[in-house]
Design a protein around this motif. Structure first.
Motif, short mmCIF file in Angstrom:
data_model
loop_
_atom_site.label_atom_id
_atom_site.label_comp_id
_atom_site.label_asym_id
_atom_site.label_seq_id
_atom_site.Cartn_x
_atom_site.Cartn_y
_atom_site.Cartn_z
N GLU A 34 32.77 -13.85 -3.16
CA GLU A 34 33.10 -12.44 -3.37
C GLU A 34 34.07 -11.93 -2.31
N HIS A 35 34.02 -12.52 -1.10
CA HIS A 35 34.93 -12.05 -0.05
C HIS A 35 36.39 -12.27 -0.45
N GLU A 36 36.67 -13.35 -1.17
CA GLU A 36 38.05 -13.59 -1.63
C GLU A 36 38.45 -12.55 -2.67
N GLY A 42 41.52 -7.75 -3.81
CA GLY A 42 41.54 -6.36 -4.26
C GLY A 42 42.07 -5.43 -3.18
N PHE A 43 41.65 -5.64 -1.94
CA PHE A 43 42.14 -4.86 -0.80
C PHE A 43 43.66 -5.02 -0.70
N HIS A 44 44.14 -6.25 -0.80
CA HIS A 44 45.57 -6.52 -0.72
C HIS A 44 46.33 -5.81 -1.86
N PHE A 45 45.84 -5.93 -3.08
CA PHE A 45 46.50 -5.27 -4.21
C PHE A 45 46.56 -3.76 -3.99
N GLY A 49 40.52 -13.49 1.61
CA GLY A 49 39.15 -13.19 2.00
C GLY A 49 38.91 -13.23 3.49
N GLU A 50 39.78 -13.87 4.24
CA GLU A 50 39.59 -14.00 5.69
C GLU A 50 39.57 -12.65 6.38
N ASP A 55 34.96 -11.87 -10.12
CA ASP A 55 34.12 -12.91 -9.52
C ASP A 55 33.75 -13.94 -10.59
N SER A 56 33.10 -14.99 -10.18
CA SER A 56 32.79 -16.08 -11.12
C SER A 56 31.81 -15.67 -12.21
N SER A 57 30.93 -14.72 -11.93
CA SER A 57 29.95 -14.33 -12.95
C SER A 57 30.63 -13.75 -14.19
N PHE A 58 31.78 -13.11 -14.02
CA PHE A 58 32.54 -12.59 -15.16
C PHE A 58 32.92 -13.73 -16.10
N TYR A 59 33.52 -14.76 -15.57
CA TYR A 59 33.94 -15.90 -16.39
C TYR A 59 32.74 -16.65 -16.95
N LEU A 60 31.74 -16.88 -16.09
CA LEU A 60 30.58 -17.66 -16.51
C LEU A 60 29.76 -16.94 -17.56
N CYS A 61 29.81 -15.62 -17.58
CA CYS A 61 29.13 -14.86 -18.62
C CYS A 61 29.58 -15.34 -19.99
#
Length: 179
Positions: A87-89, A94-97, A71-72, A11-17
């Motif tokens: 987060e849905h994306e 992750g579900f797809h992988f 995410g859909e 998610d974006s928080s990982f990068y933004l950290c």
């Protein structure tokens, strides 16, 4: 025996950290050297990848784009907060992988999204980590970082605007000290 996961969906928080909260993009780039990072459209927008040349041009960051809306699949089951934050994306990819047998780490810091995964997609729980948990793995298992530089980074995170409970950070610091 399952292959070693060398892919990260975060998610974006990982990068933004690393980019904003502790202002240490080099630490992030050392993670990127070891893993392929898959980035979804909303996360890409949230971290303003277009303005970060080193991320935008890095071949180990695979930009998913809008051609497949992973995410859909999960949208009907998630809160508007999780959907708006993207987060849905991340969960959908992750579900797809998982379904196609691609090993990966799923990095989500938002507790509501993590709780959704644990309750509704428990088969993804073993892939699920937070940013500091992944840093711990990078230190203890992959040996990307030394213990001392990991602890310095954890101290930076503790003193930044990055949201993590003191209890979780304490627990992960202890895990690093004992690995």
């Amino acid at each position: 025996m399952q292959k070693e996961p060398h892919k990260i969906i975060a998610d974006s928080s990982f990068y933004l950290c690393f980019l904003d909260d502790i202002n240490d993009p080099d630490f992030l780039h050392r993670i990127i050297e070891k893993f392929d990072l898959y980035i979804t459209p909303i996360v890409e927008c949230e971290i303003k990848i277009e303005k970060n040349k080193s991320l935008k041009e890095n071949k180990k960051i695979i930009r998913i784009g809008n051609y497949i809306a992973f995410g859909e699949i999960l949208k009907p089951f998630l809160s508007k907060k999780i959907i708006d934050k993207g987060e849905h994306e991340v969960i959908g990819l992750g579900f797809h992988f998982f379904m196609i047998g691609v090993p990966f780490y799923l990095v989500i810091d938002d507790e509501e999204a993590r709780s959704f995964v644990r309750k509704n997609l428990s088969f993804l729980s073993s892939c699920l980590h937070g940013t500091v948990g992944l840093i711990c793995l990078c230190c203890c298992y992959f040996k990307i970082f030394s213990k001392s530089e990991t602890m310095v980074t954890f101290n930076k995170i503790e003193n930044s605007k990055f949201r993590i409970s003191k209890e979780i950070l304490y627990k992960i610091k202890n895990a690093v000290e004992s690995c």
